[in-house]
Motif scaffolding. Sequence first.
Motif, short mmCIF file in Angstrom:
data_model
loop_
_atom_site.label_atom_id
_atom_site.label_comp_id
_atom_site.label_asym_id
_atom_site.label_seq_id
_atom_site.Cartn_x
_atom_site.Cartn_y
_atom_site.Cartn_z
N ASN A 277 0.85 -1.19 0.00
CA ASN A 277 0.00 0.00 0.00
C ASN A 277 0.89 1.24 0.00
N THR A 314 -0.35 -0.75 -4.82
CA THR A 314 -1.28 0.37 -4.97
C THR A 314 -0.53 1.67 -4.78
N ASN A 378 -2.16 -0.56 -9.33
CA ASN A 378 -3.37 0.23 -9.52
C ASN A 378 -3.29 1.57 -8.83
N VAL A 380 -5.95 4.77 -7.31
CA VAL A 380 -7.06 4.68 -6.36
C VAL A 380 -8.32 5.41 -6.83
N TYR A 705 -10.45 -5.97 -4.80
CA TYR A 705 -9.05 -6.40 -4.66
C TYR A 705 -8.97 -7.93 -4.58
#
Length: 853
Positions: A277, A314, A378, A380, A705
């Motif tokens: 993250n 992410t 990815n 957000v 996810y």
Amino acid sequence: MPKYRKYIVEPSLPEKLKPLEKISYNLWWTWNPNAINLLRRIDPELWDHSNHNPVRVLGMASQQRLKELENDEGFLTHIERVQTELDDYLNSETWCNEQYCYVWGTEYSIAYFSFEFGLDECLPIYSGGLGVLAGDHLKSASDLGLPLVGVGLAYSQGYFTQYLNADGWQQEVYAENNFSLLPLRLQKNGDGSTLKIDIPFPGRSVTAQIWKAEVGRVPLYLLDTNVPENTPEDQAITRKLYGGDSEMRIMQEILLGIGGIKALKALGIKPAACHINEGHAAFLNIERILDLMRSRGFGFYEAKEACIASTVFTTHTPVPAGHDRFYESLLRRYLEAVVGNAELDINKLLALGKVNPDDRHESFCMTVFALRLSAASNGVSKLHGKVSRNMWKDIWPGIPENLIPIGSITNGVHIRAWISEELRMLFERYLGLSWIHRPGDDSIWDKIPSITDAELWRTHERRRERLVGFARRRLAKQLKQRGAPEYEIKRAEETLDPEAFTIGFARRFATYKRGDLILKDVKRLAEILNNKNCPVQIIFAGKAHPQDAEGKNLIKKIVHTARENGFQRKIVFLENYDIDVARYLVQGCDIWLNNPRRPLEASGTSGMKAAGNGVLNVSILDGWWDEGYSPETGWAIGNGETYDDLETQDIIESKALYEILEQEVVPLFYNRGKDGLPHQWIAKMKSSMHALLPSFNTNRMVREYTDRFYVPLGGRWQKYVDEDEKIIKSLAAWKLNIKQNWKKIKILDIQTGNGDPSVGGKIPVTAIVKIDGLSKSDLRVECYYGGLDRDAKIKDGKTVPLLCVKENSGGEYVYSGEIPCDNAGMHGLAIRILPTHENMVLEYLPGLILWGH
């Protein structure tokens, strides 16, 4: 000074009150109002004084008070009810059990790494949106029953406590967290000793102990270097969040990534998939690679492929300066210590952190490192995904920007954790309980229009009254701490109007978020705020980074404006924005204002929290609002424009904001029916909740996810590492061979049909390809085609595979196919060759694409 032996004294509770300990140590209570009310009942004054920390309340409560509670039948019944709710929650069937019970079994987990986690104000190891999103991710993973574990750092001072001096300038204070009085448990070995891990650093080993927070069904493990084995300098690694210099950041990120994987291994946890993250934790794949090399005998390339196949990354930052970069010379020292005597070339690791791996002068970027070592990446929000593809396109030279392998999963919020108790009760009365378990189900929210206008408005007005009361108390407290005169404190207790239209603006004070945009024309703003028939007020909150002088100046400007005639009692700045302040604001404002410079807002989850409470958004079309906006859900400032001249942009968009407030928002709010209710405003509240709640929640987000990343990636780890390692070894060898022979491939000739085709027709395409060192089964040959834009680039291109129809001598192959002509206009085509393998994880490999025109 003498050295002291440390020990933890835990609260001693009477037998009838023992369940309070289990409830207090499971942060499930943070999204369960019945549990919160129970914990507050222990001692309401201590509850507020402890920043809503039940463990500290139990530790500080007097024995007399505990005796009273032990004999309070009502309280004991309340305990029993909450204990039953918690047990039912922990033992009930879940979405994951129903959908994916066959995938992991009990052996594997998903490891979710984040630099910060915002779970509750009582656990201050977060700074803002990234941490709160991570906290909501864990809460929804728990609700869904995912076998997920969180990994982070236990900051002894966390992020700073903010206060303003008399001139409105932000000051920072770092309070010490006493982990023994927080809802955390120190992890132990079987013999009762503290479980510790060692991480190699240059010339030394750094030791970390591990704290565990229970987040419903999900454990969160936090590494802490404040142990006697370390030097004072190394004990300080986990002192401050986002504090220190570049070297401190390297040490923290090595601790999180390398140490986090070591901690999971020490705890007996086997991650089948790892979720990074933001780039801070990207070093975790170095430790995973080293572990496979040491324990399984994998080579570097084999271990690297296994880790790529099971990692999702992410990115949250559309601002280039927000991505960590390190000088190679500094980082090399630390990586050499981490690698030790393993047969791993440091230069290969360093190259993975560069856009151009051959550039010796390029700094190492954590985001690039994460992108290169992840099977899935990815942004957000949809817009942020597009921005990220543009930002990092040079990692994949030759790939059209729209095909860059960075997708998007739009953020969400944990609805139960953010809506008010009054609104929750309304939902239960009109929607039943399904919204709790299936908030992503559109049909559940179809009942929102059935909520009566009177009930919804009474609920909202109570929340605004509570916000105003909270703001008055907090402002008075701020002034007292600042030593303000008594008359100013008394005036603060009368500031704001509980019935006036209230604008909320709360976020990090970075310049691109433009916290002062609404102050651009103070004369016009004063007219809006001081309309006697339609009064308006604004509540600001937010922190600037300690080193961001421009951000601090924005706060100072707001404070000075609030002191001017015409703005006193109309504008308030609340200090020390945290989860508690945010909760009051998103529940009690009438509109939520957000005006960043597009496209610099990655997502913006505070607006989602507001929308969940029926608060309407007025925002630039950026981040999530670019997807969430419609005329039925709120208001848009502008139409998604971008500007080269920032001053011009500020003038244009501030005028647009004033016009929206003057012409649409404020009149609609004060347009009351005979019953005194603003029925059109209430209709817009219902429309906003009905449209936005099913999509912008973390239940939907975590399921996405899971479906797109966790399940397939976790399956690959099991397949490639635990079931048949020959697969990953074959894939690694194949990829090496591809890279070694790629430049030998050539497109010798391309032929297309003569003349201009008509709609409905087809164009024959033939390509002659020379292949040397590889086999034709290693490659896929395609025709890429589509309409051309004004820059003569293909927009939203499509592909048609070309089949090998003939093999000539000398390694030449003839490929052929047809492309359809579906639309009139100017079109283009090109031939491209890419590597292909049945076990390839990524469709596009950096630098491995050949084009022919």
